[in-house]
Design a protein around this motif. Structure first.
Motif, mmCIF file in Angstrom:
data_model
loop_
_atom_site.group_PDB
_atom_site.id
_atom_site.type_symbol
_atom_site.label_atom_id
_atom_site.label_comp_id
_atom_site.label_asym_id
_atom_site.label_seq_id
_atom_site.Cartn_x
_atom_site.Cartn_y
_atom_site.Cartn_z
ATOM 1 N N MET A 1 5.000 -16.117 -13.122
ATOM 2 C CA MET A 1 3.888 -15.331 -12.575
ATOM 3 C C MET A 1 3.844 -13.988 -13.279
ATOM 4 S SD MET A 1 2.566 -17.394 -10.464
ATOM 5 C CE MET A 1 1.367 -16.269 -9.724
ATOM 6 N N LEU B 1 -5.548 -18.296 -7.503
ATOM 7 C CA LEU B 1 -4.828 -17.052 -7.294
ATOM 8 C C LEU B 1 -5.779 -16.026 -6.669
ATOM 9 C CD1 LEU B 1 -3.098 -16.888 -10.800
ATOM 10 C CD2 LEU B 1 -2.121 -17.762 -8.673
ATOM 11 N N GLY C 1 -6.413 -14.846 -11.459
ATOM 12 C CA GLY C 1 -7.143 -14.412 -10.287
ATOM 13 C C GLY C 1 -8.377 -13.622 -10.683
ATOM 14 N N CYS D 1 -0.429 -11.273 -4.601
ATOM 15 C CA CYS D 1 -1.179 -12.378 -5.197
ATOM 16 C C CYS D 1 -0.738 -13.664 -4.510
ATOM 17 C CB CYS D 1 -0.934 -12.445 -6.690
ATOM 18 S SG CYS D 1 -1.651 -13.899 -7.488
ATOM 19 N N CYS E 1 -3.653 -11.094 -11.509
ATOM 20 C CA CYS E 1 -2.503 -11.970 -11.349
ATOM 21 C C CYS E 1 -2.725 -13.205 -12.225
ATOM 22 C CB CYS E 1 -2.392 -12.356 -9.879
ATOM 23 S SG CYS E 1 -1.125 -13.555 -9.483
ATOM 24 N N ALA F 1 -0.939 -17.649 -4.085
ATOM 25 C CA ALA F 1 -1.227 -18.797 -4.947
ATOM 26 C C ALA F 1 -1.293 -20.080 -4.135
ATOM 27 C CB ALA F 1 -0.152 -18.916 -6.016
ATOM 28 N N GLU G 1 -5.799 -12.025 -5.464
ATOM 29 C CA GLU G 1 -5.122 -10.736 -5.402
ATOM 30 C C GLU G 1 -5.644 -9.904 -4.233
ATOM 31 O OE1 GLU G 1 -5.934 -11.388 -9.946
ATOM 32 O OE2 GLU G 1 -7.012 -11.643 -8.047
#
Length: 121
Positions: free
Chosen positions: A34, A4, A112, A22, A93, A24, A6
């Protein structure tokens, strides 16, 4: 494994807006819950918002923040409006290998690195 990343943090005046993103990795993004969490200096990390097919918000941000996702882009967003100095924090995130919404930090599996949001008065 899910990674992840951000982005979108920064410095904004009180009353202003920011949108966090964010991104992924992984093929099963659409099946994950999420979430966004935040940690202010000297405080524990706290829940902000989560999304699967529904959304769930902390009371402190309800009506001001909006979480959304674009499964085609493997991205989740946090639109933050009417920002206050108390919203200053590092925003994280997180992804959960489940479809059940929760605000419980320990139930999230991937995180993240965080992005700083600073709101000046």
């Amino acid at each position: 494994q899910v990674q992840l990343v951000e982005s979108g943090g920064g410095l904004v005046q009180a009353g202003g807006s920011l949108r966090l993103s964010c991104a992924a990795s992984g093929r099963t993004f659409s099946s994950y819950v999420m979430g966004w969490f935040r940690q202010a200096p000297g405080k524990e990390r706290e829940f902000v918002a989560a999304i699967n097919r529904s959304t769930y918000y902390a009371d402190s941000v309800k009506g001001r923040f909006t979480i959304s996702r674009d499964n085609a882009k493997n991205t989740v967003y946090l639109q933050m409006n009417s920002l206050k100095p108390d919203d200053t924090a590092v925003y994280y995130c997180a992804a959960r290998r489940s479809t059940v919404l929760t605000g419980t930090e320990k139930l999230y599996d991937y995180w993240g690195q965080g992005t700083q949001v600073t709101v000046s008065s």
